[in-house]
Design a protein around this motif. Structure first.
Motif, PDB file in Angstrom:
ATOM      1  N   ASN A 140       0.799  -1.206   0.000  1.00 26.39           N
ATOM      2  CA  ASN A 140       0.000   0.000   0.000  1.00 26.39           C
ATOM      3  C   ASN A 140       0.839   1.266   0.000  1.00 26.39           C
ATOM      4  OD1 ASN A 140       1.016  -0.215   2.535  1.00 26.39           O
ATOM      5  ND2 ASN A 140      -0.934  -0.037   3.614  1.00 26.39           N
ATOM      6  N   LEU A 165       2.939   3.257  -4.502  1.00 23.94           N
ATOM      7  CA  LEU A 165       2.710   4.362  -5.428  1.00 23.94           C
ATOM      8  C   LEU A 165       2.740   5.701  -4.697  1.00 23.94           C
ATOM      9  CD1 LEU A 165      -0.124   2.638  -7.483  1.00 23.94           C
ATOM     10  CD2 LEU A 165       2.296   2.743  -7.987  1.00 23.94           C
ATOM     11  N   ILE A 192       2.529  -3.222 -11.592  1.00 22.04           N
ATOM     12  CA  ILE A 192       2.212  -1.999 -10.854  1.00 22.04           C
ATOM     13  C   ILE A 192       0.713  -1.719 -10.885  1.00 22.04           C
ATOM     14  CG2 ILE A 192       2.534   0.501 -10.791  1.00 22.04           C
ATOM     15  CD1 ILE A 192       4.889  -1.162  -9.734  1.00 22.04           C
ATOM     16  N   ARG A 193       0.100  -1.956 -12.047  1.00 20.32           N
ATOM     17  CA  ARG A 193      -1.348  -1.756 -12.144  1.00 20.32           C
ATOM     18  C   ARG A 193      -2.081  -2.691 -11.177  1.00 20.32           C
ATOM     19  NH1 ARG A 193      -6.038  -3.279 -14.537  1.00 20.32           N
ATOM     20  NH2 ARG A 193      -7.357  -1.602 -15.357  1.00 20.32           N
ATOM     21  N   LYS A 218      -1.729  -1.560  -7.605  1.00 18.14           N
ATOM     22  CA  LYS A 218      -2.514  -0.368  -7.300  1.00 18.14           C
ATOM     23  C   LYS A 218      -3.972  -0.697  -7.031  1.00 18.14           C
ATOM     24  CE  LYS A 218      -3.631   4.254  -8.979  1.00 18.14           C
ATOM     25  NZ  LYS A 218      -3.436   5.254 -10.067  1.00 18.14           N
ATOM     26  N   ASN A 234      -4.806  -4.933  -3.563  1.00 15.46           N
ATOM     27  CA  ASN A 234      -3.894  -4.810  -2.422  1.00 15.46           C
ATOM     28  C   ASN A 234      -3.561  -6.132  -1.729  1.00 15.46           C
ATOM     29  OD1 ASN A 234      -3.640  -2.027  -2.683  1.00 15.46           O
ATOM     30  ND2 ASN A 234      -5.473  -1.633  -1.458  1.00 15.46           N
TER      31      ASN A 234
END
Length: 273
Positions: free
Chosen positions: A139, A142, A222-223, A226, A229
């Motif tokens: 979490n 980013l 990364i997507r 995001k 979680n």
């Protein structure tokens, strides 16, 4: 596999999950990339020695614990590991899914040495067991550029940033990954996973393809991080994405090659007529 009878290692060849020693080593590298920090230094020594005892039949070993410990003591000049450390390593490896262990028995029914079987690394999904602590929590991946720079300023001297990444890692990959993982060690680990995933498809890949697929896979990771979680291990998830993309690329390349050959055969037939 209850009631296994002890015997020569060749008798257990049917239990091997690997086609070659190289394939075994590749899967061990992937296991350690994810779980190395789950083992103590002494336990890692025992695990790696067990791998070496599993070379004759890739991934299969039925050596006695005493024999393995003796080999470790000889190599490390009597600074080896204890039997209890070795047994703790076995238990941890079983819990993580790295090893399966079965008892064997002699002809008279008495217990003999255990049979150790190394398992393949699961490529389609991250392991469900406890995973090593990652340098960043999911979490917090980013962060804004301001927060990222602030963290880099207060990082410990022993934690090298992306400017110290090895020259073996292509700069386009470094520039992408550093936005989310600024540590050199983490960037190099992601690139190492990319190379491990590509190793099975090298015949149809060049460095440009590997870099392109690695970048695509990292962006997809990364997507997922995001919007999802509950990903407990980004390394394992990244490897799963890579393996799928390399497999698709490999088969597409084969189809193109065979389609091209068919066209040449058909064209040649018309010319001969």
């Amino acid at each position: 596999m209850a009631g296994l009878k002890s015997g020569n290692i060749e008798g257990f060849e049917q239990f091997s999950q690997f086609s070659s020693l190289q394939e075994l080593n590749t899967h061990i590298e992937m296991w350690l990339a994810v779980h190395k920090h789950d083992f103590s230094k002494g336990a890692l020594v025992g695990l790696k020695r067990l791998v070496r005892f599993s070379a004759k039949i890739p991934g299969v070993c039925n050596a006695k614990i005493g024999t393995i410990l003796k080999a470790i003591h000889q190599e490390y000049k009597d600074n080896g590991i204890s039997r209890s450390t070795f047994k703790r390593m076995i238990q941890k490896a079983k819990e993580l899914g790295i090893l399966s262990v079965y008892e064997t028995e002699r002809k008279n029914g008495s217990q003999s040495s255990n049979l150790y079987l190394f398992n393949r690394f699961p490529s389609n999904e991250p392991p469900k067991e406890e995973i090593m602590n990652h340098p960043k929590e999911t979490n917090n991946l980013l962060k804004t550029e301001k927060d990222q720079k602030k963290k880099e300023r207060i990082q410990e001297p022993s934690e090298l940033d992306y400017t110290y990444v090895s020259d073996r890692v292509p700069q386009p990959f470094v520039q992408l990954v550093k936005c989310f993982f600024p540590e050199a060690k983490t960037i190099e680990e992601y690139w190492r996973m990319a190379n491990i995933a590509a190793s099975s498809y090298q015949s149809e890949l060049d460095p440009a393809h590997i870099l392109d697929i690695a970048i695509q896979s990292f962006k997809q990771l990364i997507r997922k991080l995001k919007f999802k979680n509950n990903i407990r291990n980004p390394f394992a998830y990244f490897y799963g994405i890579l393996d799928h993309k390399f497999c698709v690329h490999f088969h597409d390349a084969l189809h193109e090659k065979y389609d091209s050959n068919d066209e040449e055969i058909i064209f040649g037939s018309w010319v001969n007529i």
